[in-house]
Design a protein around this motif. Sequence first.
Motif, PDB file in Angstrom:
ATOM      1  N   ASP A 152       0.855  -1.182   0.000  1.00  0.00           N
ATOM      2  CA  ASP A 152       0.000   0.000   0.000  1.00  0.00           C
ATOM      3  C   ASP A 152       0.893   1.235   0.000  1.00  0.00           C
ATOM      4  N   ALA A 153       0.824   2.022  -1.072  1.00  0.00           N
ATOM      5  CA  ALA A 153       1.655   3.216  -1.205  1.00  0.00           C
ATOM      6  C   ALA A 153       0.813   4.457  -1.453  1.00  0.00           C
ATOM      7  N   ALA A 154      -0.416   4.456  -0.970  1.00  0.00           N
ATOM      8  CA  ALA A 154      -1.295   5.606  -1.176  1.00  0.00           C
ATOM      9  C   ALA A 154      -0.736   6.855  -0.510  1.00  0.00           C
ATOM     10  N   ASN A 155      -0.023   6.674   0.610  1.00  0.00           N
ATOM     11  CA  ASN A 155       0.635   7.779   1.298  1.00  0.00           C
ATOM     12  C   ASN A 155       2.095   7.373   1.524  1.00  0.00           C
ATOM     13  N   PRO A 156       2.996   7.637   0.548  1.00  0.00           N
ATOM     14  CA  PRO A 156       4.376   7.161   0.647  1.00  0.00           C
ATOM     15  C   PRO A 156       5.117   7.652   1.887  1.00  0.00           C
ATOM     16  N   ALA A 157       4.906   8.903   2.291  1.00  0.00           N
ATOM     17  CA  ALA A 157       5.603   9.434   3.466  1.00  0.00           C
ATOM     18  C   ALA A 157       5.192   8.681   4.732  1.00  0.00           C
ATOM     19  N   LEU A 158       3.909   8.426   4.881  1.00  0.00           N
ATOM     20  CA  LEU A 158       3.415   7.681   6.035  1.00  0.00           C
ATOM     21  C   LEU A 158       3.929   6.247   6.016  1.00  0.00           C
ATOM     22  N   ALA A 159       3.948   5.634   4.838  1.00  0.00           N
ATOM     23  CA  ALA A 159       4.434   4.255   4.722  1.00  0.00           C
ATOM     24  C   ALA A 159       5.901   4.157   5.133  1.00  0.00           C
ATOM     25  N   VAL A 160       6.728   5.087   4.665  1.00  0.00           N
ATOM     26  CA  VAL A 160       8.156   5.077   5.025  1.00  0.00           C
ATOM     27  C   VAL A 160       8.319   5.298   6.529  1.00  0.00           C
ATOM     28  N   THR A 161       7.542   6.231   7.088  1.00  0.00           N
ATOM     29  CA  THR A 161       7.616   6.503   8.520  1.00  0.00           C
ATOM     30  C   THR A 161       7.275   5.257   9.330  1.00  0.00           C
ATOM     31  N   ARG A 162       6.255   4.545   8.911  1.00  0.00           N
ATOM     32  CA  ARG A 162       5.865   3.324   9.627  1.00  0.00           C
ATOM     33  C   ARG A 162       6.927   2.236   9.513  1.00  0.00           C
ATOM     34  N   VAL A 163       7.509   2.085   8.326  1.00  0.00           N
ATOM     35  CA  VAL A 163       8.554   1.071   8.147  1.00  0.00           C
ATOM     36  C   VAL A 163       9.759   1.404   9.015  1.00  0.00           C
ATOM     37  N   VAL A 164      10.158   2.678   9.048  1.00  0.00           N
ATOM     38  CA  VAL A 164      11.292   3.089   9.874  1.00  0.00           C
ATOM     39  C   VAL A 164      10.988   2.853  11.356  1.00  0.00           C
ATOM     40  N   ALA A 165       9.732   3.011  11.750  1.00  0.00           N
ATOM     41  CA  ALA A 165       9.322   2.785  13.140  1.00  0.00           C
ATOM     42  C   ALA A 165       9.216   1.297  13.480  1.00  0.00           C
ATOM     43  N   GLY A 166       9.397   0.438  12.483  1.00  0.00           N
ATOM     44  CA  GLY A 166       9.376  -0.999  12.725  1.00  0.00           C
ATOM     45  C   GLY A 166       8.044  -1.671  12.482  1.00  0.00           C
ATOM     46  N   GLU A 167       7.073  -0.940  11.954  1.00  0.00           N
ATOM     47  CA  GLU A 167       5.778  -1.531  11.652  1.00  0.00           C
ATOM     48  C   GLU A 167       5.808  -2.186  10.270  1.00  0.00           C
TER      49      GLU A 167
END
Length: 130
Positions: A88-103
């Motif tokens: 899901d890449a509808a919001n790329p900034a949010l997706a990257v933030t979540r991945v960096v946070a370990g989600e």
Amino acid sequence: MLDALKALAERSVMERLVLLVNHVIAAEPVAVARLQPHAGRTVHIELAGWPQLLPAVGPFTFRITPAGLVERVADGAAATPDLRVAFDAANPALAVTRVVAGERPQVVVSGDAAFATDVDWLIDNLRWEI
């Protein structure tokens, strides 16, 4: 001109991404062992819902090597992939933030069940710490 620069940048980023993914996989013998039986199979990765305001990215296709690592397949070389993975890449900034946070990002996996199980295991269990 811009399309040529985009293609060059995309190829460079993908080459480095393949090196990173192979580095992470090679660090875990269990991951290599899970991928080796799938040698020659292909994975098609898509970024679902990518914003139209941003330049188009992907899709990308990768093949599992006999060594249990991945290699990028040239565009169009694999007509029917064995497995499709959509992030899901509808919001790329949010997706990257979540991945960096370990989600774990939202992922939809479809295709060969055994292959999907092993790829899903990699997504869940590999330590993506650089």
